[in-house]
Design a protein around this motif. Structure first.
Motif, mmCIF file in Angstrom:
data_model
loop_
_atom_site.group_PDB
_atom_site.id
_atom_site.type_symbol
_atom_site.label_atom_id
_atom_site.label_comp_id
_atom_site.label_asym_id
_atom_site.label_seq_id
_atom_site.Cartn_x
_atom_site.Cartn_y
_atom_site.Cartn_z
ATOM 1 N N THR A 1 24.045 1.252 29.092
ATOM 2 C CA THR A 1 24.994 1.177 27.984
ATOM 3 C C THR A 1 25.420 2.585 27.563
ATOM 4 N N PRO A 2 26.481 2.683 26.747
ATOM 5 C CA PRO A 2 26.879 4.005 26.249
ATOM 6 C C PRO A 2 25.739 4.711 25.501
ATOM 7 N N GLU A 3 24.807 3.933 24.925
ATOM 8 C CA GLU A 3 23.665 4.510 24.204
ATOM 9 C C GLU A 3 22.495 4.823 25.130
ATOM 10 N N GLY A 4 22.595 4.470 26.420
ATOM 11 C CA GLY A 4 21.533 4.776 27.370
ATOM 12 C C GLY A 4 20.512 3.666 27.584
ATOM 13 N N GLU A 5 20.742 2.506 26.973
ATOM 14 C CA GLU A 5 19.837 1.368 27.186
ATOM 15 C C GLU A 5 20.133 0.740 28.548
ATOM 16 N N LEU A 6 19.086 0.255 29.214
ATOM 17 C CA LEU A 6 19.237 -0.327 30.542
ATOM 18 C C LEU A 6 19.239 -1.846 30.505
ATOM 19 N N GLU A 7 20.119 -2.419 31.285
ATOM 20 C CA GLU A 7 20.133 -3.850 31.547
ATOM 21 C C GLU A 7 20.093 -3.980 33.060
ATOM 22 N N ALA A 8 19.171 -4.805 33.575
ATOM 23 C CA ALA A 8 19.039 -4.935 35.024
ATOM 24 C C ALA A 8 19.034 -6.391 35.430
ATOM 25 N N GLU A 9 19.563 -6.639 36.613
ATOM 26 C CA GLU A 9 19.586 -7.984 37.169
ATOM 27 C C GLU A 9 19.185 -7.898 38.630
ATOM 28 N N HIS A 10 18.199 -8.696 38.997
ATOM 29 C CA HIS A 10 17.743 -8.744 40.382
ATOM 30 C C HIS A 10 18.784 -9.490 41.193
ATOM 31 N N LEU A 11 19.237 -8.926 42.280
ATOM 32 C CA LEU A 11 20.243 -9.564 43.117
ATOM 33 C C LEU A 11 19.561 -10.182 44.332
#
Length: 180
Positions: free
Chosen positions: A46-56
């Motif tokens: 995110t613009p704030e540096g938080e991570l969102e991840a999704e296993h593909l």
């Protein structure tokens, strides 16, 4: 079955515009037995540096939790928040230690820190099937890997492999998302 050399590719996307071309090319390489995708993650910072991840993968959520993420184990990223990240990194380290292998740590390559804020990334753990016979021949001759890396197109100009104009175009394509 011998596993081929394995590479972690981290590809950045400022404004992803996917049309299936990347998946189609990976499928083509798989069918030709050139590479195998061991694991793949999509990460958004995110613009704030938080991570969102999704296993593909084509695994069910239960199978993915049971098997875990190979990439997550390598880089310390889990799918259950910070506790999951720590557990993933610890589990990967434990499994490697059982086999006498030392995995790289955050000081060696902080993959997640290299992803710019407000950017998407695809992390691909790829096995290079094509390289198995070459690697085995090198081993039989008493050789071993000292280092490896991709060479910038700009460096290829200096040795006369490509023209400066072509190198600049390739370099710009490869690094387009890094600048501001």
């Amino acid at each position: 079955m011998a596993i081929g050399p394995v590479q972690l590719l981290v590809l950045g996307f400022k404004h992803p515009n996917f049309h299936g071309e990347i998946i189609a090319e990976l499928e083509r390489l798989k069918k030709s037995d050139t590479v195998r995708v061991i694991d793949a993650l999509a990460v958004y910072k995110t613009p704030e540096g938080e991570l969102e991840a999704e296993h593909l993968s084509n695994l069910t959520p239960e199978e993915a939790v049971e098997i875990g993420s190979k990439i997550g184990a390598l880089i310390g990223l889990g799918f259950e928040g910070e506790e999951g990240a720590e557990a993933g990194f610890e589990k990967g380290g434990e499994l490697a230690a059982e086999d006498g292998v030392r995995v790289f740590d955050q000081q060696e390559w902080d993959v997640l820190a290299e992803i710019p804020n407000d950017t998407a990334a695809a992390l691909l753990l790829i096995e290079h099937h094509w390289a198995v016979p070459l690697r085995d021949a090198i081993f039989r001759a008493g050789g071993f890997r000292l280092a490896d890396g991709f060479i910038s197109p700009l460096d290829l100009v200096g040795i006369g492999l490509i023209a400066a104009e072509e190198a600049k175009e390739l370099h710009d394509l490869e690094t387009a998302g890094k600048a501001g």
